[in-house]
Design a protein around this motif. Structure first.
Motif, PDB file in Angstrom:
ATOM      1  N   UNK A 128      38.493  47.019  41.539  1.00 54.52           N
ATOM      2  CA  UNK A 128      37.528  46.058  40.998  1.00 54.52           C
ATOM      3  C   UNK A 128      37.032  45.150  42.113  1.00 54.52           C
ATOM      4  N   UNK A 129      35.722  44.927  42.119  1.00 58.74           N
ATOM      5  CA  UNK A 129      35.125  44.018  43.095  1.00 58.74           C
ATOM      6  C   UNK A 129      35.251  42.585  42.581  1.00 58.74           C
ATOM      7  N   UNK A 130      35.933  41.748  43.344  1.00 54.34           N
ATOM      8  CA  UNK A 130      36.119  40.347  42.964  1.00 54.34           C
ATOM      9  C   UNK A 130      35.832  39.452  44.166  1.00 54.34           C
ATOM     10  N   UNK A 131      34.604  39.463  44.675  1.00 54.65           N
ATOM     11  CA  UNK A 131      34.301  38.693  45.877  1.00 54.65           C
ATOM     12  C   UNK A 131      34.534  37.200  45.675  1.00 54.65           C
TER      13      UNK A 131
ATOM     14  N   UNK B 103      38.603  40.585  48.687  1.00 53.98           N
ATOM     15  CA  UNK B 103      37.853  40.522  47.440  1.00 53.98           C
ATOM     16  C   UNK B 103      37.843  41.801  46.631  1.00 53.98           C
ATOM     17  N   UNK B 104      38.676  42.768  47.003  1.00 57.80           N
ATOM     18  CA  UNK B 104      38.764  44.017  46.248  1.00 57.80           C
ATOM     19  C   UNK B 104      40.180  44.153  45.701  1.00 57.80           C
TER      20      UNK B 104
ATOM     21  N   UNK C 215      43.875  33.903  41.554  1.00 54.40           N
ATOM     22  CA  UNK C 215      42.788  33.660  40.611  1.00 54.40           C
ATOM     23  C   UNK C 215      42.662  34.758  39.561  1.00 54.40           C
ATOM     24  N   UNK C 216      43.463  35.824  39.694  1.00 50.30           N
ATOM     25  CA  UNK C 216      43.318  36.996  38.834  1.00 50.30           C
ATOM     26  C   UNK C 216      44.630  37.273  38.116  1.00 50.30           C
ATOM     27  N   UNK C 217      44.530  37.677  36.849  1.00 50.53           N
ATOM     28  CA  UNK C 217      45.692  38.046  36.050  1.00 50.53           C
ATOM     29  C   UNK C 217      45.529  39.506  35.635  1.00 50.53           C
TER      30      UNK C 217
END
Length: 147
Positions: free
Chosen positions: A54-57, A122-123, A63-65
């Motif tokens: 998943x791209x999460x730039x 960010x990936x 910040x991610x669960x």
């Protein structure tokens, strides 16, 4: 052969309304797709695992669960804009912000303890090892004589 005047169509780059049309096309494409803050995902399968990317730039791992409940893999997080205003005036901000949640149904029987998640530049990469192969069904059973 006489040259003829040609009026450029609105989709020609030389047309004065080309930029407006491109922006309208982009807005309709955005509305038809995922919410602006939702990450784009790739799902691939190897012989021994399912890999979700998943791209999460701009996001960090904290910040991610990531959760696996039954056969539902869920990614949750929030994209924020860090603002530092020192007399500047913003006219356009095109970064997507907001909370997101993406859920993906995966095969049943995956071991949540074996799932690995990594974040790099960010990936997010989530690797879900496949369970050991169950014995094939429909196999012929050899009958032996009772003693």
């Amino acid at each position: 052969m006489t040259p003829t005047a040609r009026t450029p169509a609105p989709f020609d780059l030389g047309h004065p309304f080309a930029a407006v049309r491109q922006e309208i096309d982009r807005l309709f494409a955005d509305m038809a797709g995922l919410p602006a803050a939702a990450p784009r995902m790739d799902v691939t399968e190897t012989d021994d695992a399912i890999v979700v990317t998943a791209e999460l730039p701009g996001l960090e791992d904290e910040d991610v669960d990531v959760t696996l409940t039954g056969n539902l893999l869920t990614l949750r997080g929030e994209k924020k804009i860090e603002r530092e205003e020192k007399g500047e005036t913003r006219h356009v901000i095109e970064r997507a912000t907001g909370r997101f949640a993406r859920a993906l149904e995966v095969p049943a029987g995956l071991d949540p303890q074996a799932v690995k998640a990594t974040m790099d530049k960010g990936v997010l990469t989530v690797t879900l090892p496949k369970p050991a192969a169950a014995p094939a069904t429909g196999q012929r059973i050899v009958i032996t004589r009772a003693a």
